[in-house]
Design an enzyme around this catalytic site. Sequence first.
Site, PDB file in Angstrom:
ATOM      1  N   ARG A 127      58.585  21.908  37.269  1.00 39.69           N
ATOM      2  CA  ARG A 127      58.556  22.628  35.991  1.00 39.69           C
ATOM      3  C   ARG A 127      57.299  22.337  35.171  1.00 39.69           C
ATOM      4  O   ARG A 127      57.273  22.576  33.969  1.00 39.69           O
ATOM      5  CB  ARG A 127      59.809  22.350  35.161  1.00 39.69           C
ATOM      6  CG  ARG A 127      61.090  22.841  35.833  1.00 39.69           C
ATOM      7  CD  ARG A 127      62.282  22.744  34.899  1.00 39.69           C
ATOM      8  NE  ARG A 127      63.454  23.324  35.522  1.00 39.69           N
ATOM      9  CZ  ARG A 127      64.330  22.623  36.259  1.00 39.69           C
ATOM     10  NH1 ARG A 127      64.139  21.319  36.444  1.00 39.69           N
ATOM     11  NH2 ARG A 127      65.369  23.215  36.799  1.00 39.69           N
ATOM     12  N   LYS A 149      45.271  31.219  32.174  1.00 41.46           N
ATOM     13  CA  LYS A 149      45.931  32.173  33.066  1.00 41.46           C
ATOM     14  C   LYS A 149      45.936  31.632  34.487  1.00 41.46           C
ATOM     15  O   LYS A 149      44.904  31.209  35.004  1.00 41.46           O
ATOM     16  CB  LYS A 149      45.219  33.525  33.042  1.00 41.46           C
ATOM     17  CG  LYS A 149      45.600  34.419  31.891  1.00 41.46           C
ATOM     18  CD  LYS A 149      45.015  35.812  32.096  1.00 41.46           C
ATOM     19  CE  LYS A 149      45.454  36.769  31.011  1.00 41.46           C
ATOM     20  NZ  LYS A 149      44.917  38.134  31.227  1.00 41.46           N
ATOM     21  N   GLU A 191      30.708  38.841  34.302  1.00 37.35           N
ATOM     22  CA  GLU A 191      31.638  38.363  33.279  1.00 37.35           C
ATOM     23  C   GLU A 191      30.895  37.894  32.037  1.00 37.35           C
ATOM     24  O   GLU A 191      31.399  38.019  30.915  1.00 37.35           O
ATOM     25  CB  GLU A 191      32.515  37.242  33.842  1.00 37.35           C
ATOM     26  CG  GLU A 191      33.540  37.709  34.872  1.00 37.35           C
ATOM     27  CD  GLU A 191      34.690  38.514  34.282  1.00 37.35           C
ATOM     28  OE1 GLU A 191      34.836  38.538  33.045  1.00 37.35           O
ATOM     29  OE2 GLU A 191      35.445  39.123  35.057  1.00 37.35           O
ATOM     30  N   LYS A 233      35.442  33.031  24.871  1.00 37.76           N
ATOM     31  CA  LYS A 233      36.786  33.126  25.432  1.00 37.76           C
ATOM     32  C   LYS A 233      37.757  32.203  24.704  1.00 37.76           C
ATOM     33  O   LYS A 233      38.906  32.570  24.454  1.00 37.76           O
ATOM     34  CB  LYS A 233      36.773  32.805  26.926  1.00 37.76           C
ATOM     35  CG  LYS A 233      38.147  33.024  27.559  1.00 37.76           C
ATOM     36  CD  LYS A 233      38.122  33.109  29.055  1.00 37.76           C
ATOM     37  CE  LYS A 233      39.501  33.493  29.594  1.00 37.76           C
ATOM     38  NZ  LYS A 233      39.522  33.551  31.069  1.00 37.76           N
ATOM     39  N   GLU A 243      48.415  36.829  25.307  1.00 40.92           N
ATOM     40  CA  GLU A 243      48.123  38.256  25.404  1.00 40.92           C
ATOM     41  C   GLU A 243      49.265  39.103  24.850  1.00 40.92           C
ATOM     42  O   GLU A 243      49.662  40.109  25.427  1.00 40.92           O
ATOM     43  CB  GLU A 243      47.850  38.651  26.867  1.00 40.92           C
ATOM     44  CG  GLU A 243      46.941  39.860  27.027  1.00 40.92           C
ATOM     45  CD  GLU A 243      46.542  40.122  28.466  1.00 40.92           C
ATOM     46  OE1 GLU A 243      47.403  40.532  29.251  1.00 40.92           O
ATOM     47  OE2 GLU A 243      45.375  39.890  28.806  1.00 40.92           O
ATOM     48  N   ARG A 248      43.670  39.422  23.087  1.00 39.67           N
ATOM     49  CA  ARG A 248      43.185  38.876  24.349  1.00 39.67           C
ATOM     50  C   ARG A 248      42.875  39.962  25.367  1.00 39.67           C
ATOM     51  O   ARG A 248      42.102  39.756  26.305  1.00 39.67           O
ATOM     52  CB  ARG A 248      44.207  37.875  24.909  1.00 39.67           C
ATOM     53  CG  ARG A 248      43.711  37.135  26.142  1.00 39.67           C
ATOM     54  CD  ARG A 248      44.567  35.934  26.480  1.00 39.67           C
ATOM     55  NE  ARG A 248      44.087  35.298  27.696  1.00 39.67           N
ATOM     56  CZ  ARG A 248      44.396  34.063  28.063  1.00 39.67           C
ATOM     57  NH1 ARG A 248      45.192  33.324  27.317  1.00 39.67           N
ATOM     58  NH2 ARG A 248      43.923  33.560  29.185  1.00 39.67           N
ATOM     59  N   ASN A 252      39.836  42.139  29.240  1.00 34.65           N
ATOM     60  CA  ASN A 252      40.015  43.043  30.380  1.00 34.65           C
ATOM     61  C   ASN A 252      38.977  44.160  30.424  1.00 34.65           C
ATOM     62  O   ASN A 252      39.071  45.063  31.265  1.00 34.65           O
ATOM     63  CB  ASN A 252      41.419  43.678  30.334  1.00 34.65           C
ATOM     64  CG  ASN A 252      42.518  42.666  30.569  1.00 34.65           C
ATOM     65  OD1 ASN A 252      42.343  41.685  31.287  1.00 34.65           O
ATOM     66  ND2 ASN A 252      43.667  42.890  29.939  1.00 34.65           N
ATOM     67  N   HIS A 255      37.888  45.817  33.657  1.00 36.96           N
ATOM     68  CA  HIS A 255      38.805  45.430  34.725  1.00 36.96           C
ATOM     69  C   HIS A 255      39.766  46.548  35.135  1.00 36.96           C
ATOM     70  O   HIS A 255      40.321  46.506  36.227  1.00 36.96           O
ATOM     71  CB  HIS A 255      39.610  44.193  34.306  1.00 36.96           C
ATOM     72  CG  HIS A 255      38.800  42.938  34.284  1.00 36.96           C
ATOM     73  ND1 HIS A 255      37.720  42.773  33.451  1.00 36.96           N
ATOM     74  CD2 HIS A 255      38.918  41.795  35.002  1.00 36.96           C
ATOM     75  CE1 HIS A 255      37.209  41.564  33.643  1.00 36.96           C
ATOM     76  NE2 HIS A 255      37.898  40.960  34.578  1.00 36.96           N
ATOM     77  N   HIS A 259      39.646  46.591  38.981  1.00 32.55           N
ATOM     78  CA  HIS A 259      40.721  46.174  39.874  1.00 32.55           C
ATOM     79  C   HIS A 259      41.090  47.280  40.861  1.00 32.55           C
ATOM     80  O   HIS A 259      41.439  47.009  42.018  1.00 32.55           O
ATOM     81  CB  HIS A 259      41.950  45.762  39.067  1.00 32.55           C
ATOM     82  CG  HIS A 259      41.858  44.379  38.511  1.00 32.55           C
ATOM     83  ND1 HIS A 259      42.808  43.849  37.662  1.00 32.55           N
ATOM     84  CD2 HIS A 259      40.934  43.390  38.680  1.00 32.55           C
ATOM     85  CE1 HIS A 259      42.474  42.608  37.336  1.00 32.55           C
ATOM     86  NE2 HIS A 259      41.337  42.312  37.934  1.00 32.55           N
ATOM     87  N   HIS A 272      34.292  40.582  42.785  1.00 35.39           N
ATOM     88  CA  HIS A 272      35.018  40.897  41.557  1.00 35.39           C
ATOM     89  C   HIS A 272      34.047  41.330  40.456  1.00 35.39           C
ATOM     90  O   HIS A 272      34.288  42.306  39.740  1.00 35.39           O
ATOM     91  CB  HIS A 272      35.815  39.669  41.111  1.00 35.39           C
ATOM     92  CG  HIS A 272      36.503  39.840  39.788  1.00 35.39           C
ATOM     93  ND1 HIS A 272      37.587  40.671  39.616  1.00 35.39           N
ATOM     94  CD2 HIS A 272      36.247  39.285  38.568  1.00 35.39           C
ATOM     95  CE1 HIS A 272      37.968  40.625  38.347  1.00 35.39           C
ATOM     96  NE2 HIS A 272      37.178  39.796  37.695  1.00 35.39           N
TER      97      HIS A 272
END
Length: 370
Positions: A127, A149, A191, A233, A243, A248, A252, A255, A259, A272
């Site tokens: 956990r 993330k 980025e 960031k 988010e 936030r 993206n 993206h 993606h 990427h």
Amino acid sequence: MPATKVVVNLADENPYDVRIGAGVLAKLGAHVRKHPALERVERVLVVTDDNVAPLYLVDAKAALAQAGFRVSDVTVAAGEGSKSVEVAAEIWEAMAQLSLGRDCLVVALGGGVVGDLAGFVGSTYMRGVSVVQVPTTLLSMVDSSVGGKTGVNLAAGKNLVGTFNQPAYVCADTAVLSTLDDREWACGCAEIAKSAVIESDEFFFWLVESAQALAARDQAAVEEAIARSVVFKANVVAADKQESKGVRECLNYGHTLGHAVEALAGYGTYSHGAAVAEGMRFAARLAVDLAGASLEFVQAQDDLLDALGLPALAWSAEPGDMLAAMKRDKKARHGQVRFVLPRDVGSWELMDVSDNVILEHLSAWAKSKG
């Protein structure tokens, strides 16, 4: 040159340091040992991949052992294929076999795949145990190692299973970037460009002026670009940790189409960063129609991406297939595709865009590829 330290402060979380500079890997154990949230840690598991392990695993383990930690390691296959529930389960089993408890520490030594995978494993084993990120690519230093993330991929798409779990510490040793090839270097530059466009005129025009130095890997320019991106960031994450407030989601930018490019071209066909840069070009043109962006802004962004080694892709796909891929992405809401659209440098909005408008722009995008 002394290392740069950026402190990430988040509500209801322990603050954590991001240290940026050549040689900070040698001090990894000492910095971890001094961390107040890691005082009880005795056992450490380093997770890395078979590209990074021959280069930096011995050094990382030695730095940790010098600080008195008992260190074990797990090496996974390099590449997006390792970011899976199956590989995560293998690491969980290895941790159990090693009798690692809740007072252990997971160290992610690698690029974005390793960082996301190890972060996910650490956030879910018993956990949740502490995680330290040691990014070894420019992309992971400026983006994925900061912000918490984590995740793994499913057959249906990238990062569909994951958690928000802030690292205890980030060690960004710029000396390790010397082993990156041009493709990976440009990947990270995408980025940085994304951050600059969203953040401010000051960052954007600094990057325009520094693009050649950054492409040439000038040490001072590299460290400043990383630090600026991390500060940007960190500020965004502090305002919207999970988010949930729409802030936030500015991260993206590029993206949504990016993606879809990765998925339809086949993961690994384009980096990427190359896919995100293509997504930035597409979103800027969409923003001219929907958000009041100027053609001068579009050209300025195109010029910056070109200067950073990120030319427009020659690849395209059927508009309907691209739209379907966008709808499968986790950023879609209720079947509606959302775009981060720049009004100008430092000014953006999050917008639901209708299928018809997206298809119209995707058709123009595909035609532009000849």
